[in-house]
Design a protein around this motif. Structure first.
Motif, PDB file in Angstrom:
ATOM      1  N   PRO A   1       4.178  41.256  25.191  1.00  5.82           N
ATOM      2  CA  PRO A   1       4.194  42.550  25.887  1.00  5.82           C
ATOM      3  C   PRO A   1       2.836  42.910  26.479  1.00  5.82           C
ATOM      4  O   PRO A   1       2.764  43.456  27.580  1.00  5.82           O
ATOM      5  CB  PRO A   1       4.615  43.531  24.794  1.00  5.82           C
ATOM      6  N   MET A   2       1.761  42.605  25.766  1.00  7.69           N
ATOM      7  CA  MET A   2       0.431  42.955  26.273  1.00  7.69           C
ATOM      8  C   MET A   2       0.053  42.091  27.470  1.00  7.69           C
ATOM      9  O   MET A   2      -0.556  42.580  28.435  1.00  7.69           O
ATOM     10  CB  MET A   2      -0.603  42.807  25.153  1.00  7.69           C
ATOM     11  N   ALA A   3       0.428  40.804  27.431  1.00  2.00           N
ATOM     12  CA  ALA A   3       0.146  39.940  28.583  1.00  2.00           C
ATOM     13  C   ALA A   3       0.938  40.391  29.799  1.00  2.00           C
ATOM     14  O   ALA A   3       0.428  40.408  30.930  1.00  2.00           O
ATOM     15  CB  ALA A   3       0.478  38.488  28.239  1.00  2.00           C
ATOM     16  N   ALA A   4       2.204  40.778  29.583  1.00  2.00           N
ATOM     17  CA  ALA A   4       3.007  41.283  30.698  1.00  2.00           C
ATOM     18  C   ALA A   4       2.422  42.579  31.248  1.00  2.00           C
ATOM     19  O   ALA A   4       2.402  42.792  32.468  1.00  2.00           O
ATOM     20  CB  ALA A   4       4.445  41.504  30.235  1.00  2.00           C
ATOM     21  N   LYS A   5       1.925  43.441  30.372  1.00  2.00           N
ATOM     22  CA  LYS A   5       1.310  44.691  30.822  1.00  2.00           C
ATOM     23  C   LYS A   5       0.044  44.418  31.621  1.00  2.00           C
ATOM     24  O   LYS A   5      -0.237  45.104  32.614  1.00  2.00           O
ATOM     25  CB  LYS A   5       0.993  45.572  29.613  1.00  2.00           C
ATOM     26  N   PHE A   6      -0.712  43.412  31.221  1.00  2.00           N
ATOM     27  CA  PHE A   6      -1.927  43.047  31.952  1.00  2.00           C
ATOM     28  C   PHE A   6      -1.579  42.595  33.373  1.00  2.00           C
ATOM     29  O   PHE A   6      -2.224  43.001  34.348  1.00  2.00           O
ATOM     30  CB  PHE A   6      -2.652  41.932  31.198  1.00  2.00           C
ATOM     31  N   VAL A   7      -0.539  41.778  33.492  1.00  2.00           N
ATOM     32  CA  VAL A   7      -0.139  41.289  34.814  1.00  2.00           C
ATOM     33  C   VAL A   7       0.350  42.439  35.693  1.00  2.00           C
ATOM     34  O   VAL A   7      -0.007  42.547  36.870  1.00  2.00           O
ATOM     35  CB  VAL A   7       0.949  40.208  34.674  1.00  2.00           C
ATOM     36  N   GLU A   8       1.167  43.331  35.125  1.00  2.00           N
ATOM     37  CA  GLU A   8       1.675  44.465  35.902  1.00  2.00           C
ATOM     38  C   GLU A   8       0.543  45.390  36.331  1.00  2.00           C
ATOM     39  O   GLU A   8       0.556  45.939  37.434  1.00  2.00           O
ATOM     40  CB  GLU A   8       2.711  45.237  35.082  1.00  2.00           C
ATOM     41  N   ALA A   9      -0.450  45.572  35.449  1.00  2.00           N
ATOM     42  CA  ALA A   9      -1.593  46.413  35.801  1.00  2.00           C
ATOM     43  C   ALA A   9      -2.387  45.807  36.950  1.00  2.00           C
ATOM     44  O   ALA A   9      -2.817  46.513  37.867  1.00  2.00           O
ATOM     45  CB  ALA A   9      -2.483  46.616  34.574  1.00  2.00           C
ATOM     46  N   ALA A  10      -2.575  44.492  36.901  1.00  2.00           N
ATOM     47  CA  ALA A  10      -3.311  43.828  37.981  1.00  2.00           C
ATOM     48  C   ALA A  10      -2.566  43.962  39.309  1.00  2.00           C
ATOM     49  O   ALA A  10      -3.174  44.199  40.362  1.00  2.00           O
ATOM     50  CB  ALA A  10      -3.527  42.357  37.633  1.00  2.00           C
ATOM     51  N   LYS A  11      -1.248  43.848  39.280  1.00  2.00           N
ATOM     52  CA  LYS A  11      -0.457  44.026  40.503  1.00  2.00           C
ATOM     53  C   LYS A  11      -0.588  45.446  41.039  1.00  2.00           C
ATOM     54  O   LYS A  11      -0.768  45.665  42.245  1.00  2.00           O
ATOM     55  CB  LYS A  11       1.019  43.708  40.223  1.00  2.00           C
ATOM     56  N   LYS A  12      -0.486  46.415  40.129  1.00  2.00           N
ATOM     57  CA  LYS A  12      -0.563  47.814  40.566  1.00  2.00           C
ATOM     58  C   LYS A  12      -1.929  48.126  41.163  1.00  2.00           C
ATOM     59  O   LYS A  12      -2.036  48.818  42.183  1.00  2.00           O
ATOM     60  CB  LYS A  12      -0.273  48.741  39.386  1.00  2.00           C
ATOM     61  N   ILE A  13      -2.989  47.620  40.552  1.00  2.00           N
ATOM     62  CA  ILE A  13      -4.335  47.858  41.071  1.00  2.00           C
ATOM     63  C   ILE A  13      -4.489  47.244  42.457  1.00  2.00           C
ATOM     64  O   ILE A  13      -5.075  47.860  43.364  1.00  2.00           O
ATOM     65  CB  ILE A  13      -5.385  47.272  40.098  1.00  2.00           C
ATOM     66  N   ARG A  14      -3.954  46.056  42.624  1.00  2.00           N
ATOM     67  CA  ARG A  14      -4.067  45.408  43.936  1.00  2.00           C
ATOM     68  C   ARG A  14      -3.357  46.228  45.015  1.00  2.00           C
ATOM     69  O   ARG A  14      -3.870  46.387  46.134  1.00  2.00           O
ATOM     70  CB  ARG A  14      -3.457  44.008  43.849  1.00  2.00           C
ATOM     71  N   ILE A  15      -2.195  46.765  44.686  1.00  2.00           N
ATOM     72  CA  ILE A  15      -1.450  47.576  45.655  1.00  2.00           C
ATOM     73  C   ILE A  15      -2.169  48.891  45.927  1.00  2.00           C
ATOM     74  O   ILE A  15      -2.292  49.320  47.083  1.00  2.00           O
ATOM     75  CB  ILE A  15      -0.023  47.815  45.139  1.00  2.00           C
ATOM     76  N   LEU A  16      -2.646  49.550  44.874  1.00  2.00           N
ATOM     77  CA  LEU A  16      -3.335  50.829  45.060  1.00  2.00           C
ATOM     78  C   LEU A  16      -4.587  50.657  45.912  1.00  2.00           C
ATOM     79  O   LEU A  16      -4.888  51.502  46.767  1.00  2.00           O
ATOM     80  CB  LEU A  16      -3.694  51.423  43.692  1.00  2.00           C
ATOM     81  N   ASN A  17      -5.309  49.581  45.705  1.00  2.00           N
ATOM     82  CA  ASN A  17      -6.515  49.342  46.512  1.00  2.00           C
ATOM     83  C   ASN A  17      -6.170  49.094  47.977  1.00  2.00           C
ATOM     84  O   ASN A  17      -6.894  49.533  48.878  1.00  2.00           O
ATOM     85  CB  ASN A  17      -7.297  48.155  45.954  1.00  2.00           C
ATOM     86  N   SER A  18      -5.066  48.406  48.227  1.00  2.00           N
ATOM     87  CA  SER A  18      -4.662  48.190  49.620  1.00  2.00           C
ATOM     88  C   SER A  18      -4.217  49.493  50.266  1.00  2.00           C
ATOM     89  O   SER A  18      -4.464  49.716  51.462  1.00  2.00           O
ATOM     90  CB  SER A  18      -3.547  47.149  49.680  1.00  2.00           C
ATOM     91  N   LEU A  19      -3.578  50.370  49.495  1.00  2.00           N
ATOM     92  CA  LEU A  19      -3.168  51.665  50.046  1.00  2.00           C
ATOM     93  C   LEU A  19      -4.365  52.569  50.302  1.00  2.00           C
ATOM     94  O   LEU A  19      -4.356  53.381  51.244  1.00  2.00           O
ATOM     95  CB  LEU A  19      -2.197  52.358  49.089  1.00  2.00           C
ATOM     96  N   ARG A  20      -5.400  52.461  49.469  1.00  2.00           N
ATOM     97  CA  ARG A  20      -6.584  53.316  49.611  1.00  2.00           C
ATOM     98  C   ARG A  20      -7.546  52.836  50.686  1.00  2.00           C
ATOM     99  O   ARG A  20      -8.529  53.523  50.974  1.00  2.00           O
ATOM    100  CB  ARG A  20      -7.324  53.379  48.268  1.00  2.00           C
ATOM    101  N   HIS A  21      -7.290  51.690  51.270  1.00  2.00           N
ATOM    102  CA  HIS A  21      -8.187  51.177  52.300  1.00  2.00           C
ATOM    103  C   HIS A  21      -8.271  52.181  53.451  1.00  2.00           C
ATOM    104  O   HIS A  21      -7.258  52.780  53.846  1.00  2.00           O
ATOM    105  CB  HIS A  21      -7.683  49.827  52.811  1.00  2.00           C
ATOM    106  N   PRO A  22      -9.472  52.400  54.006  1.00  2.00           N
ATOM    107  CA  PRO A  22      -9.606  53.387  55.092  1.00  2.00           C
ATOM    108  C   PRO A  22      -8.686  53.125  56.282  1.00  2.00           C
ATOM    109  O   PRO A  22      -8.280  54.062  56.971  1.00  2.00           O
ATOM    110  CB  PRO A  22     -11.082  53.256  55.492  1.00  2.00           C
ATOM    111  N   ALA A  23      -8.353  51.861  56.523  1.00  2.00           N
ATOM    112  CA  ALA A  23      -7.465  51.561  57.640  1.00  2.00           C
ATOM    113  C   ALA A  23      -6.042  52.054  57.391  1.00  2.00           C
ATOM    114  O   ALA A  23      -5.280  52.253  58.340  1.00  2.00           O
ATOM    115  CB  ALA A  23      -7.445  50.055  57.908  1.00  2.00           C
ATOM    116  N   VAL A  24      -5.676  52.259  56.114  1.00  2.00           N
ATOM    117  CA  VAL A  24      -4.341  52.755  55.767  1.00  2.00           C
ATOM    118  C   VAL A  24      -4.392  54.253  55.469  1.00  2.00           C
ATOM    119  O   VAL A  24      -3.611  55.037  55.996  1.00  2.00           O
ATOM    120  CB  VAL A  24      -3.767  51.979  54.566  1.00  2.00           C
ATOM    121  N   GLY A  25      -5.306  54.644  54.582  1.00  2.00           N
ATOM    122  CA  GLY A  25      -5.498  56.067  54.295  1.00  2.00           C
ATOM    123  C   GLY A  25      -4.420  56.695  53.448  1.00  2.00           C
ATOM    124  O   GLY A  25      -4.235  57.907  53.475  1.00  2.00           O
ATOM    125  N   PHE A  26      -3.696  55.891  52.669  1.00  2.00           N
ATOM    126  CA  PHE A  26      -2.634  56.408  51.796  1.00  2.00           C
ATOM    127  C   PHE A  26      -3.178  56.418  50.365  1.00  2.00           C
ATOM    128  O   PHE A  26      -2.904  55.519  49.580  1.00  2.00           O
ATOM    129  CB  PHE A  26      -1.399  55.526  51.930  1.00  2.00           C
TER     130      PHE A  26
END
Length: 537
Positions: free
Chosen positions: A281-306
């Protein structure tokens, strides 16, 4: 202030009104009954501003004496009194909640004041901004100015404990051990084993993962994830955590494991004896967290502004994020996120169709219709998935139902009817194909598709839509009604299917005026049937 019906005991909205004698009156919006809560002993002066917390449990009140008072919605418990008269004796222009545990106030030409639950405060100057607006969120607030959008958020408690100077929390010790390991210090191993001896290694790993998801700074995100990864390596070696081992042994090349097992695309290991070993469960949570961070960073990019926080992302859900990106005219990013998170096929199709529609709408006028249609088809079919047998191709075609029709409508609106026609040839959904053909004015094709599908409702709908189109053209060209009726009937007889003719005949027979069915049958050279219809009337 209005308290939502989801947060009241009566399940109806309630209106809170301040009075001049330092009290508050609650009005039930259904019965219009007014109740004086009698909070005069807790307020020193009349209330100027009121704002409810997102959870509806607390009410922030700003009084005429420049005192911010936070009180429970039942007016039984006072949480905070904060005097703002030292900074300004005037009332703020805005007062909103920042999450559920802090309040922000804005004074024009003075800036924003953020007050925490224990009276701690921070000031953010916005003197050079003429227009400042505060938007309350579930865990933060959004500050919108003429030139920027900023997020104000109280530091999450887990992050505060983790990064506090001199912290002895297990997560802070794990972070220090990971930093020492990165620097090559030999003390890192002993520091990690000290955490294992406390029995709080998994808690430390979880805290690092949670803190990394809530962090905005990318280098700090990586640092926290490296600390969690470092702790996971020791959790596999800890005898008390043997049940959390992700894989059963060393992996060899070629997608096989020693002992004859194989690793499938989904990441599950199937042993030689058929056992299915799942990640911890902890390894799966680590992977899901890494995915979420990658998506949030792409949304926060100034070119997107979300800009979203982790809690907002979870509240909106990934499907909602994809829908908002499509509305923001960001179909490429929406498509990438849908594919990366393996969202439902319908959601991925919507994103790909939006991307293809953008391609068709912005295509160079020098490109041929076939080139544009081929490019759109590759996007809809998800060209990265090549090959496959007939069963896989048929399954992919079923998943794309409705996608070609939506892109065809965009092509028609962009002035490329040839592209729309090519795309509609591949559409397998009768509902979407008929509606699209009607929208682009191909009534004969729409009736042909409906006839092949044996759907009388669609045949009749296409007939009525064609009649409306003829009426509209008559009004624009100011032709006589007789010419319109004759053109309509002539087209139905010569270009539409027999099923359409009989459907129109049955409809006209139900009308009190026999002229319509008489003209239809006479133009079809069915004089005897026309006479019979007149006799029946």
């Amino acid at each position: 202030a209005v308290l939502s019906r989801f947060q009241t005991t009566s399940r109806h909205p309630e209106v809170f009104l301040s009075t001049s004698d330092n009290s508050v009156v609650v009005v039930n919006t259904v019965t219009l009954e007014m109740t004086d809560v009698d909070c005069r002993s807790q307020l020193e002066s009349p209330i100027v501003f009121m704002s409810f917390a997102p959870n509806g449990r607390f009410l922030a009140c700003f009084t005429q004496a420049s005192i911010l008072t936070v009180i429970s919605t039942s007016f039984e418990t006072k949480v905070l009194d904060f005097d703002t008269s030292d900074g300004s004796s005037a009332s703020p222009s805005e007062m909103k909640w920042c999450g559920e545990d802090s309040v922000v106030l804005h004074w024009k030409n003075l800036g924003i004041l953020m007050v925490g639950p224990y009276g701690d405060w921070l000031r953010f100057p916005y003197e050079n901004s003429d227009n400042v607006y505060i938007i309350s969120e579930i865990d933060s607030c959004r500050v919108v100015t003429d030139t920027s959008v900023e997020i104000l958020q109280r530091v999450p408690p887990a992050t505060a404990l983790l990064l506090r100077i001199g912290s002895i929390e297990p997560a802070a010790m794990l972070l220090d051990a990971a930093d020492a390991f990165e620097s090559g210090s030999p003390t890192s191993d002993e520091a990690a084993r000290a955490i294992i001896r406390t029995g709080m290694l998994m808690e430390a790993i979880e805290t690092c993962i949670d803190a990394s998801v809530k962090e905005f700074d990318i280098p700090l995100q990586k640092r926290l994830l490296r600390a969690a990864s470092y702790g996971l390596h020791f959790s596999y070696k800890d005898p008390s955590e043997l049940e959390n081992i992700m894989m059963g042994g060393p992996i060899t090349g070629g997608g096989r494991r020693e002992g004859g097992g194989e690793i499938e695309d989904g990441g599950h290991y199937h042993g030689a004896d058929g056992d299915n070993i799942m990640p911890s469960p902890m390894a799966a949570k680590f992977v899901e967290a890494a995915k979420k961070i990658r998506i949030l960073n792409s949304l926060r990019h100034p070119a997107v502004g979300f800009i979203l926080t982790a809690s907002q992302f979870d509240s909106i859900t990934p499907t909602g994020v994809v829908a908002r990106l499509i509305a923001m005219k960001r179909p490429a990013l929406a498509t990438s996120i849908g594919k990366y998170l393996m969202l439902p096929k319908s959601v991925q199709l919507l994103a790909r169709a939006s991307k293809a529609s953008a391609l068709v709408s912005s295509a160079d006028s020098k490109r041929s219709d076939s080139e544009i249609a081929d490019a759109a088809i590759k996007i809809i079919k998800n060209e990265s998935k090549r090959g496959g047998g007939p069963h896989q191709q048929q399954q992919t075609q079923d998943f794309n139902r409705g996608g070609y029709a939506s892109v065809a409508l965009a092509a028609n609106q962009a002035g490329r009817p040839g592209v729309a026609s090519l795309l509609l040839r591949l559409e397998t959904s009768v509902v979407d194909k008929v509606q699209a053909l009607i929208s682009i004015g191909s009534y004969a094709d729409a009736i042909a598709v409906a006839t092949n599908a044996r759907d009388g409702d669609f045949i009749f709908q296409a007939l009525m839509e064609y009649e409306k189109s003829c009426t509209s053209q008559m009004m624009q060209q100011q032709h006589l009604n007789t010419n319109f009726q004759q053109n309509f009937i002539h087209t139905v007889i010569t270009k539409f299917t027999h099923e359409a003719f009989h459907s129109l005949r049955r409809y006209l027979m139900t009308l009190s005026d026999v002229q319509g069915v008489k003209e239809l049958l006479r133009n079809a050279n069915k004089n005897s049937d026309a006479g019979l219809a007149i006799a029946r009337k």
